[in-house]
Design a protein around this motif. Structure first.
Motif, PDB file in Angstrom:
ATOM      1  N   ALA A  21      56.145   7.504 129.259  1.00 12.20           N
ATOM      2  CA  ALA A  21      57.149   8.372 129.867  1.00 12.20           C
ATOM      3  C   ALA A  21      58.520   8.110 129.247  1.00 12.20           C
ATOM      4  CB  ALA A  21      57.204   8.130 131.375  1.00 12.20           C
ATOM      5  N   GLN A  22      59.359   9.146 129.182  1.00 16.12           N
ATOM      6  CA  GLN A  22      60.728   8.970 128.741  1.00 16.12           C
ATOM      7  C   GLN A  22      61.572   8.447 129.901  1.00 16.12           C
ATOM      8  OE1 GLN A  22      60.010  13.046 126.573  1.00 16.12           O
ATOM      9  NE2 GLN A  22      62.136  12.487 126.317  1.00 16.12           N
ATOM     10  N   ALA A  25      64.541  11.866 133.682  1.00 13.83           N
ATOM     11  CA  ALA A  25      63.765  13.008 134.170  1.00 13.83           C
ATOM     12  C   ALA A  25      64.689  13.998 134.872  1.00 13.83           C
ATOM     13  CB  ALA A  25      62.662  12.549 135.121  1.00 13.83           C
ATOM     14  N   TYR A 107      58.678  22.923 129.306  1.00 22.16           N
ATOM     15  CA  TYR A 107      58.643  21.544 129.788  1.00 22.16           C
ATOM     16  C   TYR A 107      58.546  20.520 128.656  1.00 22.16           C
ATOM     17  CZ  TYR A 107      57.803  23.529 134.403  1.00 22.16           C
ATOM     18  OH  TYR A 107      57.921  24.228 135.578  1.00 22.16           O
ATOM     19  N   GLU A 108      58.205  20.929 127.453  1.00 25.83           N
ATOM     20  CA  GLU A 108      57.919  19.986 126.380  1.00 25.83           C
ATOM     21  C   GLU A 108      59.057  19.918 125.369  1.00 25.83           C
ATOM     22  OE1 GLU A 108      54.234  21.520 124.892  1.00 25.83           O
ATOM     23  OE2 GLU A 108      53.044  20.257 126.228  1.00 25.83           O
ATOM     24  N   THR A 187      55.180  11.256 124.174  1.00 22.22           N
ATOM     25  CA  THR A 187      55.097  12.347 125.149  1.00 22.22           C
ATOM     26  C   THR A 187      53.797  13.129 125.075  1.00 22.22           C
ATOM     27  OG1 THR A 187      56.171  13.890 123.607  1.00 22.22           O
ATOM     28  CG2 THR A 187      57.609  12.644 125.112  1.00 22.22           C
ATOM     29  N   VAL A 235      62.496  14.072 130.304  1.00 24.19           N
ATOM     30  CA  VAL A 235      61.253  14.669 130.788  1.00 24.19           C
ATOM     31  C   VAL A 235      61.614  15.750 131.791  1.00 24.19           C
ATOM     32  CG1 VAL A 235      59.175  14.267 132.163  1.00 24.19           C
ATOM     33  CG2 VAL A 235      59.880  12.598 130.432  1.00 24.19           C
TER      34      VAL A 235
END
Length: 297
Positions: A21-22, A25, A107-108, A187, A235
């Motif tokens: 995870a980054q 968020a 989202y990406e 990711t 994210v």
């Protein structure tokens, strides 16, 4: 067959690695709030909530007020716009004759959601339309492409070296797709890395600097330092929020449309053809693995 298998192995070396995870968020609410001062959010039956930037007819995504750099993630678009951190690294763009350019959130994160072509002394890119993944040869309007000599691509004022979209049909037919697909193990996002530094240095006979990406804590324009690029790349999580000033679309968005052609400063076709020899097959350039000189922490 051996070559195909070798390429398949080469381009999937990182895929078995676990995804991480980054650090930061956000939700779509951040998109809504940060972009609202610079355009209008509208609700479309087909695409949902989309953003129309407050720009004139000459605006183009991945062209206006920005430039390319190569980072440890690939060819990365660095925008001077305060909203560039979102619209050039998430989601997709489309062109409609009523609204002009429209951004559809996603989202990406990627260094850029574009397709790439190269050949005959030119390199070109075009925004990926809604509904397209990482395939390089999708049915994009030819007028979306920007072609220029690679030696100019990485200049801060690269836009002035573009001669217009008048003969894009010539460039598209005489260049070949770059299919440098890469999976970011941080990711699990797959994207087109674009031309590698090795290929570009062969073409331009110039050293191409490679920057390391660091995480910016706040939304805003990306910053280029001596050896690195600071980008806000959080994210994006799903949430039910809606924009505060959302309006129904006055007209349905009709999907990817060509940009109307202008005759202003139209170059000579002989000048274009003189630099455009015929080319062959898609480019699978493995030089981009040399770019990853520094491992991300």
């Amino acid at each position: 067959m051996i070559l195909v298998l070798s390429l398949s192995v080469l381009f999937q070396l990182d895929e078995p690695n676990p995804c991480y995870a980054q650090e930061v968020a956000i939700s779509y609410k951040t998109f809504y709030e940060e972009l609202a001062p610079y355009g209008q959010w509208i609700s479309d039956a087909q695409y949902g909530n989309v953003w129309v930037p407050r720009e004139n007819k000459n605006f183009r995504p991945y062209f206006s007020r920005g430039s390319w750099v190569i980072t440890d993630y690939g060819n990365t678009w660095i925008s001077d716009d305060p909203w560039g951190w979102a619209c050039y690294h998430y989601g997709r763009w489309t062109y409609d004759t009523y609204y002009r350019w429209i951004w559809i959130p996603g989202y990406e994160w990627a260094p850029a959601w574009v397709s790439w072509r190269i050949g005959g002394g030119y390199c070109g890119w075009a925004p990926m339309a809604p509904g397209t993944a990482t395939a390089a040869n999708y049915n994009t309007p030819e007028s979306w492409w920007v072609f220029m000599e690679p030696k100019y691509m990485y200049l801060e004022d690269c836009a002035k070296y573009w001669h217009g979209a008048y003969f894009n049909h010539v460039f598209v037919n005489r260049t070949t797709a770059i299919n440098n697909f890469y999976v970011d193990h941080a990711t699990c996002v797959r994207y087109n890395f674009g031309p590698g530094s090795g290929l570009l240095e062969q073409v331009t006979h110039q050293a191409i600097p490679v920057y390391r990406v660091s995480q910016s804590k706040w939304p805003g324009a990306s910053n280029i330092g001596k050896n690195g690029v600071s980008i806000f790349r959080p994210v994006v999580v799903r949430s039910p929020e809606q924009p505060d000033e959302l309006i129904p679309a006055p007209k349905p968005i009709s999907g990817p449309k060509p940009i109307p052609e202008t005759k202003k400063n139209k170059p000579s076709i002989k000048t274009v053809l003189a630099k455009m020899p015929l080319v062959g097959h898609p480019v699978h350039d493995s030089g981009h693995f040399k770019v990853r000189r520094q491992e991300r922490e």
